[in-house]
Write a protein that holds these residues in place. Structure first.
Motif, PDB file in Angstrom:
ATOM      1  N   GLU A 157       1.412   0.068   3.445  1.00  0.00           N
ATOM      2  CA  GLU A 157       1.729  -1.147   4.304  1.00  0.00           C
ATOM      3  C   GLU A 157       1.241  -2.549   3.657  1.00  0.00           C
ATOM      4  OE1 GLU A 157       2.299   0.657   8.576  1.00  0.00           O
ATOM      5  OE2 GLU A 157       0.178  -0.331   8.028  1.00  0.00           O
ATOM      6  N   ALA A 160       3.011  -3.145   0.154  1.00  0.00           N
ATOM      7  CA  ALA A 160       4.145  -3.391   0.577  1.00  0.00           C
ATOM      8  C   ALA A 160       4.262  -5.122   0.956  1.00  0.00           C
ATOM      9  CB  ALA A 160       4.654  -2.793   1.610  1.00  0.00           C
ATOM     10  N   ARG A 161       3.313  -5.313   1.868  1.00  0.00           N
ATOM     11  CA  ARG A 161       3.344  -6.536   2.463  1.00  0.00           C
ATOM     12  C   ARG A 161       3.102  -7.832   1.157  1.00  0.00           C
ATOM     13  NH1 ARG A 161      -1.258  -6.547   5.551  1.00  0.00           N
ATOM     14  NH2 ARG A 161      -0.374  -4.705   6.696  1.00  0.00           N
ATOM     15  N   THR A 164       6.271  -8.274  -0.643  1.00  0.00           N
ATOM     16  CA  THR A 164       7.241  -8.954   0.205  1.00  0.00           C
ATOM     17  C   THR A 164       6.815 -10.592   0.161  1.00  0.00           C
ATOM     18  OG1 THR A 164       7.539  -7.348   1.756  1.00  0.00           O
ATOM     19  CG2 THR A 164       8.197  -9.214   2.467  1.00  0.00           C
ATOM     20  N   PRO A 169      11.373  -8.552  -0.903  1.00  0.00           N
ATOM     21  CA  PRO A 169      11.034  -7.383   0.345  1.00  0.00           C
ATOM     22  C   PRO A 169      10.651  -6.129  -0.091  1.00  0.00           C
ATOM     23  CG  PRO A 169      12.867  -8.874   0.495  1.00  0.00           C
ATOM     24  CD  PRO A 169      12.503  -8.848  -0.847  1.00  0.00           C
ATOM     25  N   THR A 170       9.768  -5.556   0.793  1.00  0.00           N
ATOM     26  CA  THR A 170       9.407  -4.212   0.108  1.00  0.00           C
ATOM     27  C   THR A 170       8.889  -3.255   1.522  1.00  0.00           C
ATOM     28  OG1 THR A 170       8.587  -4.923  -1.743  1.00  0.00           O
ATOM     29  CG2 THR A 170       7.703  -2.909  -1.310  1.00  0.00           C
ATOM     30  N   SER A 171       9.368  -2.018   1.839  1.00  0.00           N
ATOM     31  CA  SER A 171       8.750  -1.381   2.812  1.00  0.00           C
ATOM     32  C   SER A 171       7.855  -0.352   2.223  1.00  0.00           C
ATOM     33  CB  SER A 171       9.951  -0.606   3.486  1.00  0.00           C
ATOM     34  OG  SER A 171      10.597   0.554   2.555  1.00  0.00           O
ATOM     35  N   PRO A 172       6.874   0.220   3.178  1.00  0.00           N
ATOM     36  CA  PRO A 172       5.828   1.145   2.731  1.00  0.00           C
ATOM     37  C   PRO A 172       6.524   2.409   2.210  1.00  0.00           C
ATOM     38  CG  PRO A 172       5.487   0.316   5.009  1.00  0.00           C
ATOM     39  CD  PRO A 172       6.709  -0.172   4.665  1.00  0.00           C
ATOM     40  N   GLU A 173       7.531   2.763   2.408  1.00  0.00           N
ATOM     41  CA  GLU A 173       8.303   3.964   1.831  1.00  0.00           C
ATOM     42  C   GLU A 173       8.467   3.624   0.334  1.00  0.00           C
ATOM     43  OE1 GLU A 173       9.375   2.564   4.748  1.00  0.00           O
ATOM     44  OE2 GLU A 173       8.373   4.125   5.721  1.00  0.00           O
ATOM     45  N   GLN A 174       8.435   2.588  -0.197  1.00  0.00           N
ATOM     46  CA  GLN A 174       8.718   2.233  -1.229  1.00  0.00           C
ATOM     47  C   GLN A 174       7.406   2.199  -2.370  1.00  0.00           C
ATOM     48  OE1 GLN A 174      11.631  -1.435  -0.438  1.00  0.00           O
ATOM     49  NE2 GLN A 174      12.262  -0.794  -2.561  1.00  0.00           N
ATOM     50  N   ARG A 331       5.781   0.911  -7.529  1.00  0.00           N
ATOM     51  CA  ARG A 331       6.867   0.310  -6.422  1.00  0.00           C
ATOM     52  C   ARG A 331       8.320   0.810  -6.948  1.00  0.00           C
ATOM     53  NH1 ARG A 331      10.944  -2.909  -5.643  1.00  0.00           N
ATOM     54  NH2 ARG A 331      11.499  -4.080  -3.684  1.00  0.00           N
TER      55      ARG A 331
END
Ligand SMILES: Cc1ncc(COP(=O)(O)O)c(C=O)c1O
Length: 485
Positions: A157, A160-161, A164, A169-174, A331
């Motif tokens: 997280e 990912a933040r 972003t 924009p990036t989600s933790p799944e990436q 990422r």
């Protein structure tokens, strides 16, 4: 099968071995042995290769066989050569050496050495409190098995933040957490490159990336960077992607190691387009993205221009925080992350939970830590540039707008000879050829500004003395390359 170096190849690598500093004080055989040790020390002569037979090397160097015999004997005595009758002699290193992070060989017990071979900072003051806080957090994880192949969610997280916040924009799944950026590169190569696949890299580039590519038996083509100016030549770079259609390109767009160049936004966009059209995956190494200096504004991340999951970004904690943490990341698209995690369980299962928690705490304090790093690096860079201007005014440096290294153009193709001589006065260097593929780049030297200013100034003083000695060594230290028509 053991690889073998032929007499003429070794003679070429040895270059002006008989004209190294201190030469007049030592007999020929000792100078030859010292030169072979120097080649081993800067990585140009690999370990475990079979050296030429004594007679063959004597002929190639136009010296007597007795001299070669005595040099080989000395190398055996110092632990740099193993021989078996009838089978030949192999290069090796004595037990008191270990591999440093740049692939240079570092004596274990030499505390007086100023190590300019490694471009990384000591840990920040915030590391110890972060480690203590991480230990406090650990109980939350102790009831599970502790294996998290993509990383603990808190760190994913946080990473990912940070993407972003950079406008991507990036989600933790990436995000997949790895044990350092080098590990991230190795995993990506396992996934994206079959053995023998074509890869485009910058020249010069980060040597350990070349090592990772060699391990995949990649077919490497290079894009030469200019030492000054923009660095990348847009037309040549895009043209070579279009023509050679490599499976993958490995690039360092932010404060490239070793040149310090920053790729402009426009080229990033065109690069992603060209890569997609050619079917090339782009691996962008963002190791230095947190370290712009002089208020330099960063262009958007390369992946911002990606619409087709062509860009895989890798990065980590080593440069802004501490290399000893061994925390990095990838990422990519969520499905790519899943595939990477599946590949990873066959390698190391997962990264240590405790270290990931330390990283979480450091990232929570990122603005303060990074600002202090930038101030420290700016002061050290300026001290190094000042010392070079005063003591070695013929060397040329383009002032990097970020990162941790100066790519210095020397006053002759002397980088390896200088590195060998510098070792004698307690300065370890990574000479130019380490950053290329083919033994070129002898005119260049990477000088990191990661040590305290006083050490950098002292190192430059020692280098200036050694440079002066190279000139006094009686014989010419280099020749202008002959014209081949
Ligand atoms: C461009 C680049 N990539 C990767 C690495 C390795 O980083 P890590 O310590 O995170 O494995 C380095 C370290 O010098 C580097 O300069």
């Amino acid at each position: 099968m053991t690889s073998q170096v032929r007499g003429i190849q070794l003679a070429r690598l040895l270059g002006q071995w008989h004209a190294l500093p201190g030469r007049r004080r030592s007999p020929d055989y000792a100078a030859l042995a010292a030169a072979v040790r120097g080649l081993l020390a800067d990585g140009r002569l690999p370990l475990g290769v079979r050296l030429p037979a004594e007679r063959e090397l004597a002929e190639a160097l136009r010296i007597s066989r007795t001299t070669v015999t005595a040099a080989y004997r000395e190398l055996r005595e110092t632990g740099h050569l193993a021989s078996r009758r009838g089978a030949g002699s192999w290069t090796m290193l004595p037990g008191t050496h270990r591999v440093a992070s740049t692939g240079l060989w570092t004596p274990l017990d030499d505390r007086d050495m100023i190590d300019l071979g490694v471009a990384a900072l000591a840990a920040p003051a915030q590391l110890l409190p972060a480690a203590r806080a991480a230990a406090e957090d650990l109980p939350r994880y102790l009831s599970g098995a502790g294996y998290h192949p993509t990383g603990i969610i808190e760190l994913r997280e946080a990473v990912a933040r940070s993407y972003t916040e950079r406008g991507l924009p990036t989600s933790p799944e990436q995000i997949m957490v790895t044990s350092g950026t080098q590990h991230a590169l190795d995993l990506v190569l396992r996934l994206a490159l079959s053995p023998g696949g074509g890869v485009l890299v910058e020249s010069p580039t980060y040597p350990n990336a070349l090592a990772a590519l060699a391990a995949r038996r990649a077919r490497i083509t290079t894009h030469g960077l200019a030492a000054d100016g923009a660095g990348w030549d847009a037309d040549l770079l895009l043209g070579s992607i279009r023509q050679t259609r490599p499976k993958l390109a490995y690039l360092i767009p932010e404060f490239q190691n070793p040149t310090g160049h920053l790729m402009a936004a426009e080229l990033r966009e065109r690069l992603v387009g060209a890569a997609h059209a050619a079917g090339t995956d782009l691996v962008v190494d963002e190791s230095f993205v947190d370290l712009p200096l002089d208020g330099t504004e960063l262009p958007p991340p390369t992946a911002t221009f990606d619409r087709h999951s062509r860009v895989i970004s890798i990065g980590g904690m080593s440069k802004p925080y501490w290399g000893g943490l061994r925390i990095g990341w990838v990422r990519a698209s969520a499905p790519q992350v899943q595939r990477l995690a599946a590949a990873r369980v066959g390698v190391d299962m997962a990264s240590p939970v405790l270290d990931q928690l330390v990283a979480v705490h450091l990232l929570a304090d990122a603005p303060a830590i990074v600002a202090a790093r930038q101030a420290q690096l700016t002061a050290q860079r300026d001290a190094l540039i000042g010392a070079l201007a005063e003591r070695l005014p013929d060397w040329r440096v383009a002032v990097p707008r970020g990162g941790v290294t100066l790519w210095t153009e020397l006053d002759g193709p002397i980088s390896s000879a200088l590195a060998r001589a510098a070792e004698e006065v307690g300065v370890r260097l990574a000479p130019g050829p380490r950053f290329g593929l083919d033994g070129t780049l002898e005119r260049f030297l990477r000088l990191p500004f990661t040590l305290p200013a006083a050490d950098l100034v002292e190192a430059v003083g020692r280098l200036a003395a050694v440079r002066y000695d190279l000139d006094r060594a009686g014989r010419p230290q280099w020749r202008e390359p002959s014209v081949i028509a």
